[in-house]
Structures are given as structure tokens and as C-alpha cells.
Design an enzyme around this catalytic site. Structure first.
Site, short mmCIF file in Angstrom:
data_model
loop_
_atom_site.label_atom_id
_atom_site.label_comp_id
_atom_site.label_asym_id
_atom_site.label_seq_id
_atom_site.Cartn_x
_atom_site.Cartn_y
_atom_site.Cartn_z
N HIS A 15 0.83 -1.20 0.00
CA HIS A 15 0.00 0.00 0.00
C HIS A 15 0.87 1.25 0.00
CE1 HIS A 15 -0.36 0.84 4.66
NE2 HIS A 15 0.88 0.74 4.27
N CYS A 34 5.33 5.35 5.06
CA CYS A 34 4.15 4.78 4.41
C CYS A 34 3.67 5.62 3.23
CB CYS A 34 3.03 4.57 5.42
SG CYS A 34 3.20 3.00 6.33
N HIS A 40 4.97 -0.16 -0.45
CA HIS A 40 5.72 -1.07 0.43
C HIS A 40 4.73 -2.08 0.96
CE1 HIS A 40 3.90 1.89 3.06
NE2 HIS A 40 3.84 0.92 3.95
N HIS A 42 3.13 -5.06 3.77
CA HIS A 42 2.94 -5.47 5.16
C HIS A 42 2.47 -6.91 5.20
CE1 HIS A 42 3.35 -1.57 7.15
NE2 HIS A 42 2.69 -1.04 6.13
N ASP A 80 -4.91 -10.73 -0.75
CA ASP A 80 -3.56 -11.30 -0.59
C ASP A 80 -2.71 -11.06 -1.84
OD1 ASP A 80 -1.53 -12.71 0.76
OD2 ASP A 80 -2.02 -14.54 -0.33
N HIS A 81 -1.48 -10.59 -1.62
CA HIS A 81 -0.54 -10.29 -2.70
C HIS A 81 -1.08 -9.26 -3.69
CE1 HIS A 81 1.62 -13.66 -1.00
NE2 HIS A 81 2.67 -13.29 -1.70
N GLU A 125 -1.08 -4.66 11.55
CA GLU A 125 -0.29 -4.21 10.41
C GLU A 125 1.19 -4.55 10.62
OE1 GLU A 125 -1.07 -0.59 7.67
OE2 GLU A 125 0.29 0.10 9.24
#
Ligand code: NI
Length: 135
Positions: A15, A34, A40, A42, A80-81, A125
């Protein structure tokens, strides 16, 4: 007698936190790392908790297999991903903070869990930072 059952799940996502109404300096000041324009990732840890009465016929509040499958199909398969900003409808115009991700997940799951049951979402997170939302 209310009992809470919880399922721990996991997804990885990228994100960027950014407010398009602010200039680059203010975005950098407020969101720090962020705000990295190149995104980047998480490792999100998700705990979904459902509370209600024990069904006397099954001895369950809800079937854990059902809950696991629900989280897989509605949340993990969706996020996811993924790059949350670029690849998901939910965060095209919504800053993908842990707070907003938790609310989005709760809204998706609330439609699937019967109204007599309470629902709570806990989203980590990082190992030290987490948010909770119960509607
Ligand atoms: Ni971040």
C-alpha cells in the site's frame, strides 16, 4: 451465554498512504515511510471473532471450517498479494490505513454472518500495531 470464537488469518499486501488533497511535503510529514510513492508491503495478521450463543444441536457458535472458508474466499482471495491502492476497488479512493482496511473487512464479512451474531475484526499491520473494529 455468549461465547466468542476467533479465526486467525493472514495476508500480504502493498500500500501507500497518501492524501491527494495535500502536497508532497505534507504527505511525507504525516505518513512518513508509508507515503513512499513506490509502495511497500505489510504482513497483515487478521483475527475475525464471532460471538453468540452456542447452538445446542452442534455445540458450536459457528462452524470454524465455515469461518475459515469465509475469510479465505472473501478476504484473503481478494487482498492477498495485491497492491491495495492500485488493484482493489475498495481502496481506489480510500486511504488504505489499518483502520480503513479493518472497516472494509468488517463491512464485507458483516453481510455474510447472520445478524444474531456479533462480529469483530482485529487487524495487525505490524507485530506491535493493530486496530480493532466491531461496527
Ligand atoms: Ni505501511
Amino acid at each position: 451465554m455468549e461465547v466468542t470464537v476467533s479465526r486467525h488469518a493472514h495476508f500480504n499486501a502493498a500500500h501507500r498512504l497518501h492524501n491527494p488533497n495535500w502536497n508532497d511535503d505534507k504527505n511525507s510529514d504525516v505518513f512518513g515511510k508509508c507515503n513512499n510513492p513506490y509502495y511497500h508491503g505489510h504482513n497483515y495478521e487478521l483475527i475475525v471473532s464471532v460471538s453468540g450463543n452456542i447452538n445446542p444441536e452442534t455445540g458450536y457458535v459457528v462452524d470454524m471450517k465455515w469461518l475459515a472458508d469465509l475469510i479465505k474466499s472473501k478476504i484473503e482471495d481478494r487482498f492477498d498479494h495485491k497492491n491495495l491502492n492500485e488493484e482493489t476497488e475498495e481502496f481506489k479512493n480510500l486511504n488504505p490505513t489499518a483502520e480503513n482496511i479493518a472497516v472494509v473487512i468488517w463491512d464485507i464479512l458483516r453481510k455474510e454472518v447472520e445478524n444474531s451474531l456479533k462480529l469483530k475484526v482485529t487487524l495487525y499491520e505490524t507485530p506491535r500495531n493493530f486496530v480493532e473494529y466491531s461496527g
